[in-house]
Structure formats: C-alpha cells, structure tokens
Scaffold this active site. Structure first.
Site, PDB file in Angstrom:
ATOM      1  N   HIS A  93      55.611  41.196  25.654  1.00  0.00           N
ATOM      2  CA  HIS A  93      55.142  41.464  27.022  1.00  0.00           C
ATOM      3  C   HIS A  93      56.086  40.777  28.000  1.00  0.00           C
ATOM      4  O   HIS A  93      56.388  39.597  27.854  1.00  0.00           O
ATOM      5  CB  HIS A  93      53.721  40.922  27.225  1.00  0.00           C
ATOM      6  CG  HIS A  93      53.246  41.136  28.626  1.00  0.00           C
ATOM      7  ND1 HIS A  93      52.697  42.327  29.047  1.00  0.00           N
ATOM      8  CD2 HIS A  93      53.296  40.347  29.723  1.00  0.00           C
ATOM      9  CE1 HIS A  93      52.409  42.255  30.329  1.00  0.00           C
ATOM     10  NE2 HIS A  93      52.764  41.053  30.766  1.00  0.00           N
ATOM     11  N   ASP A 172      39.133  43.330  33.180  1.00  0.00           N
ATOM     12  CA  ASP A 172      40.408  42.977  33.819  1.00  0.00           C
ATOM     13  C   ASP A 172      40.823  44.036  34.830  1.00  0.00           C
ATOM     14  O   ASP A 172      41.384  43.707  35.871  1.00  0.00           O
ATOM     15  CB  ASP A 172      41.503  42.789  32.769  1.00  0.00           C
ATOM     16  CG  ASP A 172      42.841  42.517  33.437  1.00  0.00           C
ATOM     17  OD1 ASP A 172      42.950  41.480  34.109  1.00  0.00           O
ATOM     18  OD2 ASP A 172      43.746  43.357  33.332  1.00  0.00           O
ATOM     19  N   ARG A 179      41.861  41.302  42.865  1.00  0.00           N
ATOM     20  CA  ARG A 179      42.859  40.255  43.152  1.00  0.00           C
ATOM     21  C   ARG A 179      44.003  40.808  43.991  1.00  0.00           C
ATOM     22  O   ARG A 179      44.525  40.127  44.881  1.00  0.00           O
ATOM     23  CB  ARG A 179      43.415  39.689  41.829  1.00  0.00           C
ATOM     24  CG  ARG A 179      42.394  38.828  41.096  1.00  0.00           C
ATOM     25  CD  ARG A 179      42.841  38.593  39.665  1.00  0.00           C
ATOM     26  NE  ARG A 179      44.167  38.017  39.586  1.00  0.00           N
ATOM     27  CZ  ARG A 179      45.023  38.235  38.594  1.00  0.00           C
ATOM     28  NH1 ARG A 179      44.700  38.989  37.568  1.00  0.00           N
ATOM     29  NH2 ARG A 179      46.213  37.670  38.610  1.00  0.00           N
ATOM     30  N   SER A 194      44.509  37.579  32.350  1.00  0.00           N
ATOM     31  CA  SER A 194      44.634  39.030  32.527  1.00  0.00           C
ATOM     32  C   SER A 194      45.596  39.606  31.486  1.00  0.00           C
ATOM     33  O   SER A 194      45.277  40.561  30.763  1.00  0.00           O
ATOM     34  CB  SER A 194      45.139  39.308  33.955  1.00  0.00           C
ATOM     35  OG  SER A 194      45.565  40.632  34.097  1.00  0.00           O
ATOM     36  N   LYS A 198      44.446  41.584  27.428  1.00  0.00           N
ATOM     37  CA  LYS A 198      44.880  42.908  26.972  1.00  0.00           C
ATOM     38  C   LYS A 198      45.689  42.804  25.674  1.00  0.00           C
ATOM     39  O   LYS A 198      45.543  43.620  24.767  1.00  0.00           O
ATOM     40  CB  LYS A 198      45.702  43.593  28.078  1.00  0.00           C
ATOM     41  CG  LYS A 198      44.818  44.034  29.246  1.00  0.00           C
ATOM     42  CD  LYS A 198      45.609  44.480  30.448  1.00  0.00           C
ATOM     43  CE  LYS A 198      46.192  43.330  31.207  1.00  0.00           C
ATOM     44  NZ  LYS A 198      46.671  43.589  32.547  1.00  0.00           N
TER      45      LYS A 198
HETATM   46  N1  URA Z   1      50.150  41.514  34.883  1.00  0.00           N
HETATM   47  C1  URA Z   1      48.863  41.602  34.484  1.00  0.00           C
HETATM   48  O1  URA Z   1      48.538  42.369  33.606  1.00  0.00           O
HETATM   49  N2  URA Z   1      47.969  40.804  35.081  1.00  0.00           N
HETATM   50  C2  URA Z   1      48.290  39.934  36.065  1.00  0.00           C
HETATM   51  O2  URA Z   1      47.420  39.242  36.541  1.00  0.00           O
HETATM   52  C3  URA Z   1      49.634  39.867  36.466  1.00  0.00           C
HETATM   53  C4  URA Z   1      50.543  40.665  35.855  1.00  0.00           C
END
Ligand code: URA
Length: 436
Positions: A93, A172, A179, A194, A198
């Site tokens: 990621h 999320d 947010r 967050s 995932k």
């Molecule tokens: N990417 C995400 O998936 N969540 C965040 O809070 C920031 C970047």
C-alpha cells in the site's frame, strides 16, 4: 427510551478532555455511527478531538478492529501451491504520490515467485493519481471483479489489481467522506486505522507500506511520516499480518511521467527491463520486502524484470480483466512544452506542482463522479541532478482540452529550480525502513 449502551456526547467529552476510550466505547462508537445513531456532526466533533488529542496504541488498534468488523473479511486460504500448501499472499500500500505507478510492475513481478498478490486499489482524488484510473487507460480493462472472479484470477495468474468491493470496512467509507469535508483527514490515528482496516480485512499475509514523504505526499515531513509508519506497522503486527514500512521520497515525482496512459507506458518499459532508474529501484526494493514477508529470501526480482517473466504475468493479468496489453494506448490530442530558462543543474522539480498540473490537465478528478482523461498528464524530460541547457524542453503537458493549459502552467510556476553548480547526485529515494 434509548437502548443504546453509551451516549455520543459522553464519548466526545472523553476525547475532548484527553481521556482514553474503553474497548466497549470504541466498538459502540463505530457500530452506532455506521447505523446512523451517532449523527454526522457528533462524529465530526469526535474526529476533531482525536486529531487534536490523539489516541493510544490500544485505542487505535480497537478502532481499526471495529472498522474491520463493520464489513466482510476476505480469505485466500483456499489458494494452494502446486505442492498443496497454502499459497503465501503479499500486498503493498502506498500512501499516495505523484507519478507513483509502482503497483503496475510490482504486482506481476511478485507473482512470478509464487506469491499471490491481491492488490485492491483505488481511484485518484486531488493531485495524487489512482492505480485504477491508470489501468483503465488500457482498452477493455475492467476494474470491478466479483470476489469469485478475483479468486479465480489469483489462482490462474497469481496477481490481480482491482477495485475494493463495497463490503470491505464500510464504516471507513462513511468516516472518510466525513473527514474529507471536516478538515480531519490528517489525524494520524484516523489515517492509520483507515488504511489498515481495509488491508487487514483484505486478508493478506504480508504487507509492505510505502509511506511517502515530501511536497507531493500527505505527510510533508519525515517525523510525521515515521509516526504514521510506526502506527501502521504496529496495527498490522497486532493483527498477525507481517508488516514493514519504507519511508520514500515524494519531494519530486517518481519516474518521468505523471498521468494515466503515460504511466502505463512507463510501467511497461519497466516490465520490459528498462524504464527510469528510480521506478526500477523502488519496484525491486518493494518486491524484495513483499517476498521476504511471504517467507521468500533468495529471489532476484531484478532478473525477473530483465528476462521478461514479470511481463508474461502482466500480459496474463491484463487480459484476464478484459484488457488488450498489445493495444495502442490513448494519446492526448494537444500538447504544450515547458522549456528550461537557464543553463545549469536541475536542483528541484516539485512533486506537488507536477501533480496539480497533471490533475488540472484532466488526469485526475476534483469530485468522485468526474471522468478522467486517459491521455492527459505531464512528461518530464529532466529530473533533479540532470544537467540542462537554456531552451531545452523540461516538460510536455498533455490534454484533450487545451483550455486547461493556462491553469496547469500556473501550477508549474516556480516548480523547477536550476542552479549553476547544484548537486548532481539527485535526491535519496528510500529514506528509512520501519519494522517491529
Ligand atoms: N488513505 C486512506 O485510505 N485513508 C486515509 O485516511 C488516508 C489515505
């Protein structure tokens, strides 16, 4: 009469007054927000209290678990090696940057070594590009796959890059949208939970985080990036995922392209054994980390790029999703060149400026529902450390809609610095490695 276990205002007051939430309070908060019992304005106030006052490791860990439990978990344990053992899985990621096309060569490269790579990716919003937008420049390629199709492709090709289904961490999705409009994206506990909710729900066995630092990244300085990396590595480790993070430079774009089709083209160059040195270096380093996380320590990813094995997997992976890997990529209808204004060494090429320019040219979107232009973007003809001559092309701007050039050029005002005797060594790409 309410049958709820807690009251949202009490939860907000605890974080406002720098207290610590109990596991039960956190579970209730995420569940009640997902059910609509906690109102948007109450969650916004809680997010702001978390941004200002932070959370401890146990709180962040429980918050992440509660978000995972709001949806489904994927399970790849039915994937088997030819010998019948459970096939290792690894994922990467990136926190997002300009010209960051690394996922494209990386996923097929790691799959060469018998590791399954389930790469659930997103679309771009703002100046950072999205992996799915880039791949959609390939004629016919489809981003959305059912879970069953994803498993089938992983079994056949070893790698899949596709859109995350709506079933992963739905809490999320709701929280991130809130947010985004309340100035609370930048809270490290909220970013970490967050991303990791995932990735953990996705069910990968090993995870490598590429945490970007610099003008083109979320995290502008190394201290914040290091804290985010440590927090995410801690969350992954606590959840039983072998997790490491690299801090990497995003002061200048990666490679020589920022856009969609042009980034695919550059990725294919890397898969053909060529391509820009920084893209190759980061691809190989991340592949080594993913393979090590999956228990493979003697692989030579650079050789698999050079001899075409990674390209074979790429061709199969793209074809499996309806794409034609041999088809010509879309080309922008219009171009405009930016020239060097002096002789010297290119000392700076600012990532944020290039990212904003590519976005304004049509490579990115301002709202989720906007369409992107496949051919739009910025080609860079020089990178920091290169000697340049006055009048030499520095960048080519590409778009289908030439009325976008003026705003893109505005974004590039001051983006480059040419010095008489600048350092010719360029900038360090990999700044640190963080593991537990
Ligand atoms: N990417 C995400 O998936 N969540 C965040 O809070 C920031 C970047």
């Amino acid at each position: 009469m309410s049958t709820e276990n807690f009251d949202a205002v009490d939860i907000i007051r605890i974080k406002r007054d720098r207290g610590t939430l109990t596991p039960e309070q956190i579970d209730w908060t995420i569940d009640a927000y997902t059910r609509g019992v906690i109102a948007e304005e109450q969650m916004a106030a809680l997010n702001m209290a978390i941004l200002l006052n932070g959370m401890d490791r146990a709180e962040i860990s429980r918050w992440t678990t509660a978000m995972i439990d709001s949806g489904e978990r994927m399970d790849f344990s039915s994937l088997r090696t030819p010998g019948g053992a459970v096939k290792p899985t690894a994922d990467k990621h990136s926190t997002g940057g300009v010209g960051d096309k690394i996922t494209l060569p990386l996923a097929p490269l790691v799959a060469v070594f018998g590791v399954a790579v389930p790469q659930l990716s997103g679309r771009g919003l703002g100046h950072t590009g999205g992996t799915l937008d880039k791949l959609e420049a390939i004629p016919g390629w489809q981003a959305s796959l059912s879970n069953a199709a994803m498993m089938e492709q992983l079994a056949d090709c070893g790698a899949v890059i596709c859109a995350a289904g709506s079933g992963l961490a739905p809490a999320d999705k709701k929280l991130y949208a809130l947010r985004d409009v309340t100035g609370t994206v930048e809270a490290i506990p909220l970013i970490a939970s967050s991303i990791m909710s995932k990735k953990i729900a996705e069910g990968t066995g090993a995870l490598v985080l590429d945490v970007k630092v610099g003008s083109g990244a979320f995290m502008k300085n190394e201290d914040d990036a290091r804290e985010l990396a440590r927090t995410m590595v801690g969350l992954g480790t606590d959840a039983g995922v072998k997790t490491v993070a690299l801090l990497t430079n995003m002061q200048t774009p990666l490679g020589r392209t920022a856009g969609n089709a042009i980034e695919v083209e550059e990725s294919v160059e890397v898969l053909a054994g060529g391509g820009p040195a920084d893209v190759v270096e980061l691809t190989v380093k991340l592949a080594e980390e993913m393979l090590a996380g999956a228990g493979i320590h003697d692989a030579d990813p650079a050789a698999a790029l050079a001899d075409g094995r990674a390209m074979d997997v790429w061709n199969r992976m793209i074809s499996a999703q309806g794409g034609d890997p041999a088809a010509p990529l879309p080309v922008a209808r219009e171009s405009e060149t930016v020239y060097a204004q002096a002789d010297g060494v290119l000392a700076e090429l600012d990532a944020l400026s290039v990212g904003v320019a590519a976005w304004r040219l049509g490579a990115g979107r301002a709202r989720r529902e906007d369409q992107v232009q496949a051919g739009a973007g910025v080609r860079m003809h020089a990178k920091p450390g290169d000697v340049v001559r006055r009048g030499q092309p520095l960048m080519t701007l590409l778009t289908d809609t030439p009325d976008r050039f003026a705003r893109a050029l505005e974004a590039l005002d001051g983006a480059t610095t040419i010095t008489a005797e600048g350092s010719r060594s360029g900038q360090r790409l990999i700044l640190d490695r963080i593991a537990e």
